[in-house]
Design a protein around this motif. Structure first.
Motif, PDB file in Angstrom:
ATOM      1  N   TYR A   9      89.870 -30.531 -13.104  1.00 35.79           N
ATOM      2  CA  TYR A   9      88.560 -30.871 -12.559  1.00 35.79           C
ATOM      3  C   TYR A   9      87.450 -30.634 -13.559  1.00 35.79           C
ATOM      4  O   TYR A   9      87.409 -29.615 -14.239  1.00 35.79           O
ATOM      5  CB  TYR A   9      88.272 -30.044 -11.300  1.00 35.79           C
ATOM      6  CG  TYR A   9      86.950 -30.370 -10.667  1.00 35.79           C
ATOM      7  CD1 TYR A   9      86.852 -31.397  -9.741  1.00 35.79           C
ATOM      8  CD2 TYR A   9      85.791 -29.699 -11.027  1.00 35.79           C
ATOM      9  CE1 TYR A   9      85.637 -31.739  -9.180  1.00 35.79           C
ATOM     10  CE2 TYR A   9      84.569 -30.028 -10.469  1.00 35.79           C
ATOM     11  CZ  TYR A   9      84.492 -31.053  -9.548  1.00 35.79           C
ATOM     12  OH  TYR A   9      83.284 -31.387  -9.003  1.00 35.79           O
ATOM     13  N   GLU A  11      82.982 -31.638 -13.935  1.00 32.74           N
ATOM     14  CA  GLU A  11      81.822 -32.164 -13.209  1.00 32.74           C
ATOM     15  C   GLU A  11      81.580 -33.648 -13.492  1.00 32.74           C
ATOM     16  O   GLU A  11      81.079 -34.359 -12.626  1.00 32.74           O
ATOM     17  CB  GLU A  11      80.573 -31.355 -13.559  1.00 32.74           C
ATOM     18  CG  GLU A  11      80.607 -29.947 -12.997  1.00 32.74           C
ATOM     19  CD  GLU A  11      79.342 -29.189 -13.319  1.00 32.74           C
ATOM     20  OE1 GLU A  11      78.274 -29.615 -12.843  1.00 32.74           O
ATOM     21  OE2 GLU A  11      79.437 -28.194 -14.064  1.00 32.74           O
ATOM     22  N   ILE A  14      87.592 -36.182 -14.353  1.00 36.51           N
ATOM     23  CA  ILE A  14      88.761 -35.459 -13.872  1.00 36.51           C
ATOM     24  C   ILE A  14      89.984 -36.025 -14.575  1.00 36.51           C
ATOM     25  O   ILE A  14      90.244 -37.235 -14.516  1.00 36.51           O
ATOM     26  CB  ILE A  14      88.902 -35.577 -12.344  1.00 36.51           C
ATOM     27  CG1 ILE A  14      87.751 -34.824 -11.678  1.00 36.51           C
ATOM     28  CG2 ILE A  14      90.260 -35.071 -11.873  1.00 36.51           C
ATOM     29  CD1 ILE A  14      87.740 -34.862 -10.178  1.00 36.51           C
ATOM     30  N   THR A  34      84.341 -38.238 -11.897  1.00 35.83           N
ATOM     31  CA  THR A  34      84.388 -37.353 -10.733  1.00 35.83           C
ATOM     32  C   THR A  34      83.853 -38.045  -9.482  1.00 35.83           C
ATOM     33  O   THR A  34      84.402 -37.882  -8.393  1.00 35.83           O
ATOM     34  CB  THR A  34      83.621 -36.050 -11.032  1.00 35.83           C
ATOM     35  OG1 THR A  34      84.224 -35.437 -12.182  1.00 35.83           O
ATOM     36  CG2 THR A  34      83.664 -35.087  -9.871  1.00 35.83           C
ATOM     37  N   SER A  35      82.825 -38.853  -9.645  1.00 29.17           N
ATOM     38  CA  SER A  35      82.238 -39.553  -8.497  1.00 29.17           C
ATOM     39  C   SER A  35      83.188 -40.577  -7.871  1.00 29.17           C
ATOM     40  O   SER A  35      83.000 -40.981  -6.730  1.00 29.17           O
ATOM     41  CB  SER A  35      80.943 -40.248  -8.916  1.00 29.17           C
ATOM     42  OG  SER A  35      81.207 -41.205  -9.925  1.00 29.17           O
ATOM     43  N   HIS A  71      82.016 -25.161  -8.557  1.00 29.98           N
ATOM     44  CA  HIS A  71      82.055 -26.608  -8.403  1.00 29.98           C
ATOM     45  C   HIS A  71      83.396 -27.076  -7.839  1.00 29.98           C
ATOM     46  O   HIS A  71      83.464 -28.098  -7.164  1.00 29.98           O
ATOM     47  CB  HIS A  71      81.791 -27.292  -9.740  1.00 29.98           C
ATOM     48  CG  HIS A  71      80.494 -26.894 -10.362  1.00 29.98           C
ATOM     49  ND1 HIS A  71      79.276 -27.339  -9.895  1.00 29.98           N
ATOM     50  CD2 HIS A  71      80.216 -26.064 -11.391  1.00 29.98           C
ATOM     51  CE1 HIS A  71      78.311 -26.813 -10.609  1.00 29.98           C
ATOM     52  NE2 HIS A  71      78.848 -26.029 -11.535  1.00 29.98           N
ATOM     53  N   ILE A  72      84.436 -26.337  -8.145  1.00 28.01           N
ATOM     54  CA  ILE A  72      85.772 -26.732  -7.706  1.00 28.01           C
ATOM     55  C   ILE A  72      85.976 -26.443  -6.217  1.00 28.01           C
ATOM     56  O   ILE A  72      86.632 -27.220  -5.520  1.00 28.01           O
ATOM     57  CB  ILE A  72      86.852 -26.023  -8.556  1.00 28.01           C
ATOM     58  CG1 ILE A  72      86.732 -26.485 -10.014  1.00 28.01           C
ATOM     59  CG2 ILE A  72      88.247 -26.304  -8.022  1.00 28.01           C
ATOM     60  CD1 ILE A  72      87.610 -25.734 -10.979  1.00 28.01           C
ATOM     61  N   PHE A  75      85.121 -29.252  -3.913  1.00 27.61           N
ATOM     62  CA  PHE A  75      86.071 -30.332  -4.189  1.00 27.61           C
ATOM     63  C   PHE A  75      87.396 -30.072  -3.474  1.00 27.61           C
ATOM     64  O   PHE A  75      87.981 -30.971  -2.874  1.00 27.61           O
ATOM     65  CB  PHE A  75      86.289 -30.461  -5.708  1.00 27.61           C
ATOM     66  CG  PHE A  75      87.418 -31.365  -6.082  1.00 27.61           C
ATOM     67  CD1 PHE A  75      87.271 -32.742  -5.993  1.00 27.61           C
ATOM     68  CD2 PHE A  75      88.621 -30.837  -6.513  1.00 27.61           C
ATOM     69  CE1 PHE A  75      88.327 -33.574  -6.335  1.00 27.61           C
ATOM     70  CE2 PHE A  75      89.677 -31.665  -6.860  1.00 27.61           C
ATOM     71  CZ  PHE A  75      89.536 -33.046  -6.770  1.00 27.61           C
ATOM     72  N   LYS A  78      87.139 -30.832   0.273  1.00 29.94           N
ATOM     73  CA  LYS A  78      87.173 -32.274   0.530  1.00 29.94           C
ATOM     74  C   LYS A  78      88.561 -32.853   0.268  1.00 29.94           C
ATOM     75  O   LYS A  78      89.030 -33.729   1.005  1.00 29.94           O
ATOM     76  CB  LYS A  78      86.122 -32.986  -0.328  1.00 29.94           C
ATOM     77  CG  LYS A  78      85.913 -34.419   0.055  1.00 29.94           C
ATOM     78  CD  LYS A  78      84.701 -35.006  -0.645  1.00 29.94           C
ATOM     79  CE  LYS A  78      84.507 -36.457  -0.211  1.00 29.94           C
ATOM     80  NZ  LYS A  78      83.374 -37.083  -0.879  1.00 29.94           N
ATOM     81  N   LEU A  79      89.223 -32.360  -0.764  1.00 32.09           N
ATOM     82  CA  LEU A  79      90.580 -32.813  -1.084  1.00 32.09           C
ATOM     83  C   LEU A  79      91.531 -32.513   0.077  1.00 32.09           C
ATOM     84  O   LEU A  79      92.323 -33.368   0.483  1.00 32.09           O
ATOM     85  CB  LEU A  79      91.053 -32.114  -2.368  1.00 32.09           C
ATOM     86  CG  LEU A  79      92.347 -32.579  -3.005  1.00 32.09           C
ATOM     87  CD1 LEU A  79      92.231 -34.021  -3.477  1.00 32.09           C
ATOM     88  CD2 LEU A  79      92.702 -31.665  -4.178  1.00 32.09           C
TER      89      LEU A  79
END
Length: 136
Positions: A9, A11, A14, A34-35, A71-72, A75, A78-79
């Motif tokens: 990961y 920012e 990825i 990443t987006s 930041h992870i 993520f 959501k993952l």
């Protein structure tokens, strides 16, 4: 049998790597902005049988979480929401970027190509996954 997918990961980007069906060898897959990662993963997981997702876990030398973990964490939430049937595991990713860069040097890549950060992210994901496979 399914594959294991690894995520390095970042920012901005990825890095992704995947195993063969027998889970013996890690291969670099690609690097995704990443987006755009969830669109990419939705398509990929629909086409390929992904049994487990391994996400790199950045740690400090004293084994505490790195600042990147801030930041992870969202993520990861959501993952897990997007792919509830796929287990998510973490694996220490210390030094993978340095190892990836050294791999590029050792493989004879020209200096111009070694500046490709997307390639470093993909190689880092491959190193994370290959190291994870040793724990199985």
């Amino acid at each position: 049998m399914g594959k294991i997918l690894a995520i390095d990961y970042g920012e901005k980007r990825i890095g992704l790597a995947v195993t063969d069906d027998m889970k013996m060898i890690a291969f670099g897959l690609t690097t995704v902005a990443t987006s755009e990662i969830f669109d990419y993963l939705s398509d990929y997981i629909l086409k390929e049988k992904v049994e487990t997702i391994v996400v790199g876990e950045p740690k400090q030398m004293d084994n505490t979480a790195s600042e990147s973990e801030l930041h992870i964490a969202p993520f990861l939430v959501k993952l897990a929401e997007k792919f509830p049937s796929v287990p998510i595991k973490r694996h220490d990713e210390r030094f993978t970027s340095k190892m990836a860069f050294q791999t590029m040097i050792d493989s004879g890549l020209k200096k111009k190509h070694r500046k490709n950060k997307a390639l470093i992210d993909e190689i880092s994901a491959t190193i994370i996954l290959q190291d994870f496979l040793k724990t199985l």
